[in-house]
Scaffold this motif. Structure first.
Motif, PDB file in Angstrom:
ATOM      1  N   ARG A 148      19.972  25.038  28.128  1.00 27.66           N
ATOM      2  CA  ARG A 148      20.075  23.772  27.391  1.00 27.66           C
ATOM      3  C   ARG A 148      19.757  22.596  28.314  1.00 27.66           C
ATOM      4  O   ARG A 148      20.216  22.529  29.455  1.00 27.66           O
ATOM      5  N   ALA A 149      18.980  21.667  27.801  1.00 28.06           N
ATOM      6  CA  ALA A 149      18.557  20.508  28.590  1.00 28.06           C
ATOM      7  C   ALA A 149      19.716  19.546  28.820  1.00 28.06           C
ATOM      8  O   ALA A 149      20.760  19.605  28.153  1.00 28.06           O
ATOM      9  N   ASP A 150      19.509  18.634  29.764  1.00 27.89           N
ATOM     10  CA  ASP A 150      20.537  17.645  30.082  1.00 27.89           C
ATOM     11  C   ASP A 150      20.518  16.451  29.130  1.00 27.89           C
ATOM     12  O   ASP A 150      21.562  15.911  28.789  1.00 27.89           O
ATOM     13  N   PRO A 152      20.125  14.198  25.706  1.00 29.49           N
ATOM     14  CA  PRO A 152      20.324  14.401  24.260  1.00 29.49           C
ATOM     15  C   PRO A 152      19.014  14.517  23.493  1.00 29.49           C
ATOM     16  O   PRO A 152      18.918  15.310  22.545  1.00 29.49           O
ATOM     17  N   ARG A 155      17.619  17.949  23.974  1.00 30.92           N
ATOM     18  CA  ARG A 155      18.463  18.912  23.269  1.00 30.92           C
ATOM     19  C   ARG A 155      18.124  18.934  21.782  1.00 30.92           C
ATOM     20  O   ARG A 155      18.112  20.001  21.157  1.00 30.92           O
ATOM     21  N   ARG A 156      17.858  17.763  21.209  1.00 21.27           N
ATOM     22  CA  ARG A 156      17.461  17.712  19.802  1.00 21.27           C
ATOM     23  C   ARG A 156      16.144  18.452  19.604  1.00 21.27           C
ATOM     24  O   ARG A 156      15.972  19.199  18.630  1.00 21.27           O
ATOM     25  N   GLN A 158      14.998  20.893  21.446  1.00 19.73           N
ATOM     26  CA  GLN A 158      15.284  22.319  21.582  1.00 19.73           C
ATOM     27  C   GLN A 158      15.870  22.898  20.296  1.00 19.73           C
ATOM     28  O   GLN A 158      15.492  24.000  19.875  1.00 19.73           O
ATOM     29  N   ARG A 159      16.778  22.167  19.655  1.00 16.31           N
ATOM     30  CA  ARG A 159      17.391  22.676  18.424  1.00 16.31           C
ATOM     31  C   ARG A 159      16.342  22.869  17.332  1.00 16.31           C
ATOM     32  O   ARG A 159      16.373  23.871  16.598  1.00 16.31           O
ATOM     33  N   GLY A 176      17.363  26.436  24.086  1.00 20.19           N
ATOM     34  CA  GLY A 176      18.530  25.579  24.281  1.00 20.19           C
ATOM     35  C   GLY A 176      19.863  26.276  24.374  1.00 20.19           C
ATOM     36  O   GLY A 176      20.896  25.677  24.037  1.00 20.19           O
ATOM     37  N   ASP A 178      23.301  27.568  25.991  1.00 16.67           N
ATOM     38  CA  ASP A 178      24.194  27.143  27.081  1.00 16.67           C
ATOM     39  C   ASP A 178      24.658  28.391  27.823  1.00 16.67           C
ATOM     40  O   ASP A 178      25.801  28.849  27.681  1.00 16.67           O
TER      41      ASP A 178
END
Length: 224
Positions: A148-150, A152, A155-156, A158-159, A176, A178
């Protein structure tokens, strides 16, 4: 608990060819060999590696390793791993199997290795439970994974990718997960973790954030 057996073959033929011809050479060019060496440095005894792919780690196992059991479910990659095993500096047995149902007995290994693998297993929690099962108390889990990226924003991204096209075209890979938290939740004690981008590119990649480190299966009762 007895070794796990019988399951349908896991086939990703298009991804297997892509990984062999495109992805693996690109990772080599980007400098992954040094990370492979650091991942395996200092290992000894009996080792299990899950998701061995085409066996690119085999050349970097130190001579103190007595044997490697390399588990790879994809037939084309497993055949390539068998070729790599013939020239490895340590004995390597390449076997068919899923990370979630490893075909080995409890407490069989001094160390376990996952290298760009936990992103693509169907059930990472089950896979980590299996790794915990097959390690002896005090055994090490060595890991090199993209996670998972650092930020936000990434991360969006990746989702969205993980819910749509990325796993479909990348052999079940998810960008993404964890994985560090999952390792701890599986009962391992984290000993060291490095977090860094790989490969370093001008444009941000959803699969760039990596961790490399060591965790241990604790002894019962916390004894050394």
């Amino acid at each position: 608990m007895s070794p796990r057996t019988s399951r349908p073959a896991l086939r990703h033929p298009l991804f297997a060819r892509f990984y062999e011809k495109v992805a693996a050479p690109a990772l080599d060019k980007a400098g992954i060999t040094e990370h492979r060496r650091r991942l395996l440095s200092g290992l000894a005894g009996e080792v299990i590696e899950i998701g061995a792919g085409n066996g690119l780690n085999f050349a970097h196992y130190p001579p103190e390793v007595k044997r490697v059991v390399a588990v790879e479910p994809e037939p084309r990659l497993r055949a390539l791993a068998e070729q790599s095993a013939r020239t490895a500096p340590v004995p390597v047995d390449v076997v068919d199997g899923l990370a979630e149902r490893l075909p080995v007995a409890d407490g069989s290994f001094d160390a376990a290795v996952v290298c760009l693998t936990l992103c693509s297993v169907a059930d990472p929690r089950a896979a980590l439970a299996e790794l915990h099962r097959v390690l002896r108390p005090g055994g090490q889990l060595r890991f090199f994974e993209h996670v998972r990226a650092d930020s936000p924003a990434m991360r969006r991204t990746q989702r969205v990718l993980d819910a749509t096209v990325w796993p479909l075209f990348m052999g079940g890979c998810h960008t993404g997960r964890d994985t560090q938290a999952a390792i701890s939740a599986a009962g391992f004690t984290l000993a060291s973790v490095e977090r860094f981008p790989f490969p370093e590119t001008r444009l941000p990649s959803p699969a760039a954030t990596h961790i490399l480190g060591t965790a241990e299966r604790p002894h019962p009762g916390g004894r050394p």
